[in-house]
Design an enzyme around this catalytic site. Structure first.
Site, mmCIF file in Angstrom:
data_model
loop_
_atom_site.group_PDB
_atom_site.id
_atom_site.type_symbol
_atom_site.label_atom_id
_atom_site.label_comp_id
_atom_site.label_asym_id
_atom_site.label_seq_id
_atom_site.Cartn_x
_atom_site.Cartn_y
_atom_site.Cartn_z
ATOM 1 N N ASN A 162 44.618 33.214 34.544
ATOM 2 C CA ASN A 162 44.212 33.215 33.138
ATOM 3 C C ASN A 162 45.038 32.183 32.374
ATOM 4 O O ASN A 162 46.270 32.236 32.390
ATOM 5 C CB ASN A 162 44.421 34.612 32.525
ATOM 6 C CG ASN A 162 43.731 34.758 31.165
ATOM 7 O OD1 ASN A 162 43.149 33.803 30.653
ATOM 8 N ND2 ASN A 162 43.805 35.947 30.595
ATOM 9 N N SER B 199 41.016 38.809 22.570
ATOM 10 C CA SER B 199 41.380 40.195 22.263
ATOM 11 C C SER B 199 41.806 40.345 20.816
ATOM 12 O O SER B 199 42.337 39.425 20.197
ATOM 13 C CB SER B 199 42.518 40.635 23.176
ATOM 14 O OG SER B 199 42.021 40.863 24.464
ATOM 15 N N LYS C 224 31.139 40.589 35.995
ATOM 16 C CA LYS C 224 30.682 41.875 35.452
ATOM 17 C C LYS C 224 29.805 41.649 34.222
ATOM 18 O O LYS C 224 28.797 42.316 34.035
ATOM 19 C CB LYS C 224 31.879 42.735 35.033
ATOM 20 C CG LYS C 224 32.613 43.370 36.190
ATOM 21 C CD LYS C 224 33.652 44.325 35.612
ATOM 22 C CE LYS C 224 34.593 44.795 36.678
ATOM 23 N NZ LYS C 224 35.468 45.862 36.234
ATOM 24 N N GLU D 77 48.351 31.027 22.193
ATOM 25 C CA GLU D 77 48.936 32.318 21.846
ATOM 26 C C GLU D 77 50.294 32.453 22.523
ATOM 27 O O GLU D 77 50.857 33.539 22.589
ATOM 28 C CB GLU D 77 48.006 33.466 22.219
ATOM 29 C CG GLU D 77 47.550 33.488 23.659
ATOM 30 C CD GLU D 77 46.672 34.684 23.967
ATOM 31 O OE1 GLU D 77 47.155 35.801 23.835
ATOM 32 O OE2 GLU D 77 45.508 34.476 24.346
ATOM 33 N N CYS E 98 42.611 34.549 23.096
ATOM 34 C CA CYS E 98 41.939 33.543 23.932
ATOM 35 C C CYS E 98 40.793 32.844 23.222
ATOM 36 O O CYS E 98 40.171 31.937 23.773
ATOM 37 C CB CYS E 98 41.408 34.189 25.205
ATOM 38 S SG CYS E 98 42.704 34.876 26.206
ATOM 39 N N HIS F 221 34.678 33.264 29.275
ATOM 40 C CA HIS F 221 36.137 33.365 29.280
ATOM 41 C C HIS F 221 36.492 34.175 30.526
ATOM 42 O O HIS F 221 35.935 35.260 30.737
ATOM 43 C CB HIS F 221 36.612 34.079 28.008
ATOM 44 C CG HIS F 221 38.029 34.557 28.105
ATOM 45 N ND1 HIS F 221 39.067 33.707 28.418
ATOM 46 C CD2 HIS F 221 38.576 35.806 27.995
ATOM 47 C CE1 HIS F 221 40.196 34.395 28.456
ATOM 48 N NE2 HIS F 221 39.926 35.674 28.230
ATOM 49 N N THR G 4 46.810 38.840 36.817
ATOM 50 C CA THR G 4 45.946 38.046 35.929
ATOM 51 C C THR G 4 46.754 37.058 35.081
ATOM 52 O O THR G 4 46.288 36.603 34.046
ATOM 53 C CB THR G 4 45.074 38.951 35.021
ATOM 54 O OG1 THR G 4 45.922 39.663 34.119
ATOM 55 C CG2 THR G 4 44.269 39.946 35.814
ATOM 56 N N ASP H 205 46.464 46.511 48.697
ATOM 57 C CA ASP H 205 45.507 45.888 49.611
ATOM 58 C C ASP H 205 45.104 44.527 49.041
ATOM 59 O O ASP H 205 44.652 44.456 47.888
ATOM 60 C CB ASP H 205 44.283 46.801 49.736
ATOM 61 C CG ASP H 205 43.253 46.279 50.732
ATOM 62 O OD1 ASP H 205 42.637 47.099 51.409
ATOM 63 O OD2 ASP H 205 43.060 45.035 50.806
ATOM 64 N N SER I 241 40.323 46.891 27.333
ATOM 65 C CA SER I 241 40.050 45.460 27.142
ATOM 66 C C SER I 241 38.813 45.039 27.933
ATOM 67 O O SER I 241 37.991 44.261 27.446
ATOM 68 C CB SER I 241 41.265 44.601 27.516
ATOM 69 O OG SER I 241 41.466 44.556 28.907
HETATM 70 P P1 HMG Z 1 43.963 47.810 37.726
HETATM 71 O O1 HMG Z 1 44.053 49.194 37.206
HETATM 72 O O2 HMG Z 1 45.134 47.289 38.451
HETATM 73 O O3 HMG Z 1 42.760 47.612 38.709
HETATM 74 O O4 HMG Z 1 43.662 46.902 36.476
HETATM 75 P P2 HMG Z 1 41.522 48.579 39.026
HETATM 76 O O5 HMG Z 1 41.980 49.823 39.665
HETATM 77 O O6 HMG Z 1 40.627 48.659 37.802
HETATM 78 O O7 HMG Z 1 40.805 47.686 40.135
HETATM 79 C C1 HMG Z 1 40.277 46.441 39.829
HETATM 80 C C2 HMG Z 1 39.050 46.235 40.705
HETATM 81 O O8 HMG Z 1 39.478 46.093 42.071
HETATM 82 C C3 HMG Z 1 38.071 47.419 40.714
HETATM 83 O O9 HMG Z 1 36.784 46.872 40.752
HETATM 84 C C4 HMG Z 1 38.365 48.115 42.028
HETATM 85 O O10 HMG Z 1 37.260 48.844 42.552
HETATM 86 C C5 HMG Z 1 38.666 46.911 42.913
HETATM 87 P P3 HMG Z 1 35.742 47.165 39.545
HETATM 88 O O11 HMG Z 1 35.503 48.626 39.528
HETATM 89 O O12 HMG Z 1 36.451 46.707 38.292
HETATM 90 O O13 HMG Z 1 34.563 46.331 39.867
HETATM 91 N N1 HMG Z 1 39.431 47.207 44.119
HETATM 92 C C6 HMG Z 1 39.168 46.613 45.319
HETATM 93 N N2 HMG Z 1 38.240 45.709 45.678
HETATM 94 C C7 HMG Z 1 38.255 45.297 46.981
HETATM 95 N N3 HMG Z 1 39.132 45.748 47.919
HETATM 96 C C8 HMG Z 1 40.081 46.654 47.582
HETATM 97 C C9 HMG Z 1 40.119 47.144 46.224
HETATM 98 N N4 HMG Z 1 40.919 48.009 45.560
HETATM 99 C C10 HMG Z 1 40.481 48.037 44.274
HETATM 100 N N5 HMG Z 1 40.946 47.091 48.504
HETATM 101 C C11 HMG Z 1 43.043 45.113 35.045
HETATM 102 C C12 HMG Z 1 42.865 45.735 36.424
HETATM 103 C C13 HMG Z 1 42.097 43.918 34.910
HETATM 104 C C14 HMG Z 1 42.689 46.147 33.970
HETATM 105 C C15 HMG Z 1 44.509 44.645 34.887
HETATM 106 O O14 HMG Z 1 44.775 43.620 35.799
HETATM 107 C C16 HMG Z 1 44.859 44.172 33.494
HETATM 108 O O15 HMG Z 1 45.219 44.939 32.634
HETATM 109 N N6 HMG Z 1 44.741 42.807 33.227
HETATM 110 C C17 HMG Z 1 45.010 42.220 31.935
HETATM 111 C C18 HMG Z 1 43.938 42.503 30.911
HETATM 112 C C19 HMG Z 1 42.654 41.743 31.161
HETATM 113 O O16 HMG Z 1 42.615 40.752 31.850
HETATM 114 N N7 HMG Z 1 41.551 42.212 30.510
HETATM 115 C C20 HMG Z 1 40.272 41.523 30.608
HETATM 116 C C21 HMG Z 1 39.429 41.648 29.334
HETATM 117 S S1 HMG Z 1 40.360 41.266 27.859
HETATM 118 C C22 HMG Z 1 40.395 39.524 27.774
HETATM 119 O O17 HMG Z 1 39.686 38.878 28.466
HETATM 120 C C23 HMG Z 1 41.378 38.906 26.827
HETATM 121 C C24 HMG Z 1 42.636 38.358 27.475
HETATM 122 O O18 HMG Z 1 42.351 37.144 28.152
HETATM 123 C C25 HMG Z 1 43.723 38.157 26.413
HETATM 124 C C26 HMG Z 1 43.406 37.279 25.205
HETATM 125 O O19 HMG Z 1 42.328 37.308 24.634
HETATM 126 O O20 HMG Z 1 44.356 36.607 24.771
HETATM 127 C C27 HMG Z 1 43.214 39.313 28.495
#
Ligand code: HMG
Length: 388
Positions: A275, A308, A242, A79, A111, A233, A152, A29, A201
């Site tokens: 990102n 991270s 959040k 990175e 990051c 970030h 992302t 979706d 994460s």
């Molecule tokens: P996921 O499992 O695909 O998504 O992973 P989800 O099921 O958690 O859903 C995401 C959100 O969408 C949820 O909202 C759902 O409810 C919503 P939340 O509960 O989080 O508020 N949702 C909807 N909303 C509206 N309409 C809909 C609908 N369906 C669902 N129809 C995840 C998401 C971010 C975990 C994944 O994309 C991922 O692994 N990303 C990479 C890791 C990341 O970005 N982590 C962030 C923190 S770590 C960080 O910032 C460091 C980093 O930059 C690296 C570095 O430091 O180098 C990553």
């Protein structure tokens, strides 16, 4: 003497994928990507752009001859670097025509790298007040096709000139930081793609934020009401929202409204780029400064950096008189608006195309890339860059 951000440059490649198209192709979706994750467009780097060219293009728009005389330190945070040995800063140093009496290094901590670089730059300027330090945060974020992290991804760079009596923002003390050995996101040297424990994460990003925020308040004596805005970030824009929501009730209604409105402005560029890892926090700061007309000199901006692995830091800055005159609002608007949309199939083709790793010669089609600085060829395991 005050020390801080004197200039900010930004570059992102000319190609992107629309998140609605990606959602359709992945049978998801679209609301999940555009609301749940909070991304609209994801920048895609062609083979002619790598972290070196992205950074050089970001710096190109801000560096003048006076800066060339003053810059004696280039710190490249990344990175997704191109060499385990030689620092990417040296290539940028050459491409920008900087003086040879300079130090050039690369730093890494996911990051968080550019924040470490800024703090290092601050120390350098404190010891050498006439110096300017060029800090670069440049990355191409790759999680892989059809993965949870795919939405992302992104590509781009931010260039920050750090010096005394800065024209955009002074950096304040204290700066509060924390480190813990965790495996939330990492990329072993043999892998082109990052590994991530997505939910963990997210939790750790928030836990580090709450920890450094509490510590910051106790060390600084400041409270939420003292901030005009807080930039985060932004691995994806919902993540910052959040984090903001966890502390909003520390302010009255007016403070809450101000911080929410300013968060909206601070996430716009990131929502349309994705990102960019090391540059992400500073892209968010740039988005706020360029798009929000209500800010004024003297306003305090909070900055939350997270990398991270993990390191988190909270610090702040004060906007300077006429800071807006030193930004490149129209150029950035034009850059973002003139990008070309890729189909998902085209994006996948670019994603799968890679440079040779066996030393063979390849000439890249630089005519398709409008960037001033491009990767033109590879021969004998050496990259040849072109500045035009
Ligand atoms: P996921 O499992 O695909 O998504 O992973 P989800 O099921 O958690 O859903 C995401 C959100 O969408 C949820 O909202 C759902 O409810 C919503 P939340 O509960 O989080 O508020 N949702 C909807 N909303 C509206 N309409 C809909 C609908 N369906 C669902 N129809 C995840 C998401 C971010 C975990 C994944 O994309 C991922 O692994 N990303 C990479 C890791 C990341 O970005 N982590 C962030 C923190 S770590 C960080 O910032 C460091 C980093 O930059 C690296 C570095 O430091 O180098 C990553």
């Amino acid at each position: 003497m005050t020390i801080g951000i004197d200039k900010i440059g930004f570059y992102t490649p000319h190609l992107y994928v629309d998140m609605n198209d990606l959602a359709e192709a992945r049978d998801v979706d679209p609301g999940k990507f555009t609301i749940g994750i909070g991304q609209e467009k994801m920048a895609v780097a062609p083979l002619t752009q790598d972290p070196v060219t992205l950074a050089a293009n970001a710096a190109w728009e801000i560096i003048d001859d006076q800066d060339r005389d003053a810059i004696d330190f280039v710190i490249f945070a990344t990175e997704s670097g191109i060499d385990h040995s030689k620092s990417a800063a040296i290539y940028v140093h050459q491409l920008l025509g900087l003086k040879s009496g300079a130090r050039c290094i690369e730093v890494k901590q996911a990051c968080y790298g550019a924040t470490a670089a800024i703090q290092m730059a601050k120390g350098h300027v404190a010891l050498h007040p006439e110096s300017k330090v060029l800090v670069l945060g440049s990355d191409i974020a790759r999680y892989g096709l059809n993965t949870g992290g795919e939405v992302t991804q992104g590509a781009g760079a931010v260039a920050l000139l750090i010096g005394q009596d800065p024209r955009i923002m002074t950096l304040e003390e204290p700066s509060v930081y924390a480190t813990e050995d965790i495996m939330d996101f990492w990329r072993p040297v043999y892998s082109e793609m990052a590994f991530v424990d997505g939910k963990f994460s997210n939790e750790q990003y928030l836990a580090f934020f709450n920890r450094v925020w509490e510590q910051y308040k106790s060390e600084s004596g400041l409270a939420l009401k003292d901030f005009a805005a807080i930039c985060f970030h932004l691995p994806y824009t919902k993540m910052g929202l959040k984090a903001l929501r966890t502390i909003l009730d520390e302010g009255d209604e007016a403070v809450q409204e101000r911080l929410k409105a300013n968060f909206q402005m601070s996430q716009h560029y990131n929502r349309n780029v994705g990102n960019i890892y090391t540059g992400s926090l500073y892209l968010s700061l740039l988005s706020l400064l360029e798009l929000q007309d209500e800010l004024k000199a003297g306003d305090r901006i909070g900055l939350y950096s997270y990398g991270s692995g993990a390191v988190g830091e909270f610090f702040s800055g004060i906007l300077q008189p006429d800071y807006k005159q030193h930004l490149h609002v129209q150029d950035h608007k034009a850059m973002l608006n003139s990008r070309e949309a890729l189909t998902v199939a085209e994006y996948e083709d670019i994603f799968k195309s890679t440079l040779p790793t066996d030393g063979t010669t390849v000439e890249l089609d630089v005519e398709q890339d409008p960037a001033p600085i491009v990767l033109a060829s590879l021969a004998d395991h050496k990259r040849q860059y072109l500045s035009r």
